[in-house]
Design a protein around this motif. Structure first.
Motif, mmCIF file in Angstrom:
data_model
loop_
_atom_site.group_PDB
_atom_site.id
_atom_site.type_symbol
_atom_site.label_atom_id
_atom_site.label_comp_id
_atom_site.label_asym_id
_atom_site.label_seq_id
_atom_site.Cartn_x
_atom_site.Cartn_y
_atom_site.Cartn_z
ATOM 1 N N PRO A 1 39.190 34.579 59.433
ATOM 2 C CA PRO A 1 39.046 33.902 58.143
ATOM 3 C C PRO A 1 39.911 32.648 58.049
ATOM 4 N N GLU A 2 39.667 31.854 57.018
ATOM 5 C CA GLU A 2 40.579 30.773 56.674
ATOM 6 C C GLU A 2 41.854 31.425 56.139
ATOM 7 N N VAL A 3 43.010 30.997 56.625
ATOM 8 C CA VAL A 3 44.293 31.531 56.152
ATOM 9 C C VAL A 3 44.991 30.447 55.351
ATOM 10 N N ILE A 4 45.370 30.804 54.129
ATOM 11 C CA ILE A 4 46.027 29.872 53.212
ATOM 12 C C ILE A 4 47.439 30.393 52.957
ATOM 13 N N GLU A 5 48.435 29.594 53.262
ATOM 14 C CA GLU A 5 49.831 29.969 53.026
ATOM 15 C C GLU A 5 50.303 29.294 51.743
ATOM 16 N N GLU A 6 50.836 30.071 50.801
ATOM 17 C CA GLU A 6 51.318 29.503 49.551
ATOM 18 C C GLU A 6 52.644 30.130 49.159
ATOM 19 N N ARG A 7 53.409 29.379 48.383
ATOM 20 C CA ARG A 7 54.683 29.861 47.836
ATOM 21 C C ARG A 7 54.687 29.629 46.339
ATOM 22 N N GLU A 8 55.385 30.501 45.642
ATOM 23 C CA GLU A 8 55.570 30.353 44.204
ATOM 24 C C GLU A 8 56.943 30.886 43.829
ATOM 25 N N GLY B 1 45.708 42.525 47.290
ATOM 26 C CA GLY B 1 44.396 43.097 47.025
ATOM 27 C C GLY B 1 43.276 42.279 47.604
ATOM 28 N N GLY B 2 42.063 42.717 47.267
ATOM 29 C CA GLY B 2 40.877 42.067 47.806
ATOM 30 C C GLY B 2 39.812 41.844 46.754
ATOM 31 N N TYR B 3 39.002 40.824 46.987
ATOM 32 C CA TYR B 3 37.918 40.424 46.097
ATOM 33 C C TYR B 3 36.689 40.164 46.940
ATOM 34 N N ALA B 4 35.500 40.252 46.325
ATOM 35 C CA ALA B 4 34.280 40.060 47.109
ATOM 36 C C ALA B 4 33.255 39.216 46.378
ATOM 37 N N TRP B 5 32.693 38.275 47.144
ATOM 38 C CA TRP B 5 31.482 37.587 46.729
ATOM 39 C C TRP B 5 30.358 38.538 47.150
ATOM 40 N N VAL B 6 29.819 39.305 46.201
ATOM 41 C CA VAL B 6 28.784 40.299 46.505
ATOM 42 C C VAL B 6 27.421 39.629 46.363
ATOM 43 N N VAL B 7 26.638 39.668 47.441
ATOM 44 C CA VAL B 7 25.338 39.003 47.467
ATOM 45 C C VAL B 7 24.214 40.027 47.335
ATOM 46 N N ARG B 8 23.270 39.725 46.439
ATOM 47 C CA ARG B 8 22.022 40.500 46.288
ATOM 48 C C ARG B 8 20.924 39.640 46.885
ATOM 49 N N VAL C 1 31.454 45.513 52.475
ATOM 50 C CA VAL C 1 32.042 44.288 53.022
ATOM 51 C C VAL C 1 31.373 43.949 54.341
ATOM 52 N N THR C 2 31.010 42.664 54.504
ATOM 53 C CA THR C 2 30.369 42.210 55.743
ATOM 54 C C THR C 2 31.213 41.205 56.514
ATOM 55 N N ASP C 3 32.095 40.476 55.817
ATOM 56 C CA ASP C 3 32.903 39.457 56.486
ATOM 57 C C ASP C 3 34.100 39.126 55.602
ATOM 58 N N CYS C 4 35.089 38.504 56.215
ATOM 59 C CA CYS C 4 36.267 38.057 55.477
ATOM 60 C C CYS C 4 36.233 36.541 55.444
ATOM 61 N N ARG C 5 36.211 36.003 54.241
ATOM 62 C CA ARG C 5 36.090 34.559 54.048
ATOM 63 C C ARG C 5 37.440 33.856 54.100
ATOM 64 N N SER C 6 38.433 34.412 53.397
ATOM 65 C CA SER C 6 39.755 33.782 53.375
ATOM 66 C C SER C 6 40.834 34.816 53.075
ATOM 67 N N VAL C 7 42.037 34.487 53.520
ATOM 68 C CA VAL C 7 43.211 35.313 53.238
ATOM 69 C C VAL C 7 44.296 34.383 52.718
ATOM 70 N N THR D 1 52.661 39.008 49.793
ATOM 71 C CA THR D 1 51.412 39.690 49.466
ATOM 72 C C THR D 1 50.251 38.956 50.126
ATOM 73 N N LEU D 2 49.145 39.672 50.285
ATOM 74 C CA LEU D 2 47.908 39.089 50.798
ATOM 75 C C LEU D 2 46.824 39.238 49.742
ATOM 76 N N TRP D 3 46.060 38.184 49.530
ATOM 77 C CA TRP D 3 44.932 38.182 48.605
ATOM 78 C C TRP D 3 43.714 37.789 49.424
ATOM 79 N N VAL D 4 42.868 38.788 49.692
ATOM 80 C CA VAL D 4 41.781 38.655 50.648
ATOM 81 C C VAL D 4 40.450 38.491 49.909
ATOM 82 N N THR D 5 39.673 37.497 50.320
ATOM 83 C CA THR D 5 38.346 37.280 49.743
ATOM 84 C C THR D 5 37.294 37.561 50.803
ATOM 85 N N PHE D 6 36.452 38.548 50.496
ATOM 86 C CA PHE D 6 35.415 38.997 51.421
ATOM 87 C C PHE D 6 34.037 38.525 50.974
ATOM 88 N N LEU D 7 33.099 38.582 51.900
ATOM 89 C CA LEU D 7 31.679 38.548 51.598
ATOM 90 C C LEU D 7 31.215 39.991 51.672
#
Length: 193
Positions: free
Chosen positions: A22-29, A50-57, A122-128, A144-150
């Protein structure tokens, strides 16, 4: 310096990048002391994001007997499921926090179902997004990791968990107001298929 979850997060990030690329994004806050203390407490209990998903129909569900023939309908597909967040007035992928013992994929599938009533796989991981939260003093950190899946829809029907969302819907075109965490990297058409 205390660095909560650093080794665990690095290990989980390595698994996700090895498996999906996946695309890996490093951030600080920087967080105020009270919020940081709360997050550090969760981290001490094993919380790593946690994780989130773009769920496709891909295709429309079957019509009920009272509906006109499908030939008369012009419904564009595929569609993507989005939730309308409480308090932010924006649409985004459903999902949430990983519970102890769950993979990010399992957490995402569970959270999507709990929040929207839609079952998915889940079919793929888009970004972390690897987020390093620092205390105001800069002496303590929580990783922490915030993962966005397809994901693809596998069943269910929309039933919104009102304590989490103000709504959920299927979209053929993305709405104008996307959640800040995804508006810079919205799902592209080639990813819908």
């Amino acid at each position: 310096m205390v660095s909560h979850n650093a080794d665990t997060v690095r290990s989980r990030l390595a698994r996700l990048t090895d498996e999906y690329d996946p695309e890996v994004i490093e951030e600080r806050e920087t967080l105020d002391d009270d919020f940081f203390a709360e997050l550090a407490g969760y981290a001490a209990d094993g919380y790593t994001g946690g994780g989130y998903a773009w769920v496709v129909r891909q295709t429309p569900p079957e019509l009920s007997a009272s509906m006109p023939d499908a030939e008369d309908l012009d419904e564009p597909y595929p569609r993507v499921l989005l939730g309308y967040g409480r308090g932010d007035g924006a649409w985004g992928p459903a999902g949430g926090g990983r519970e102890n013992g769950e993979s990010y994929e399992e957490a995402t599938e569970r959270e999507v179902f709990e929040e929207t009533g839609i079952e998915c796989s889940v079919t793929d991981c888009r970004s972390v997004r690897h987020l390093v939260s620092e205390s105001e003093t800069g002496e303590d950190r929580v990783h922490t990791l915030w993962v966005t899946f397809l994901a693809r829809e596998t069943g269910g029907s929309i039933e919104v968990q009102e304590s989490e969302l103000n709504g959920a819907a299927w979209f053929h075109e993305l709405p104008d107001r996307l959640h800040p965490t995804v508006e810079a990297r919205p799902l592209s058409w080639d990813e819908w298929g």
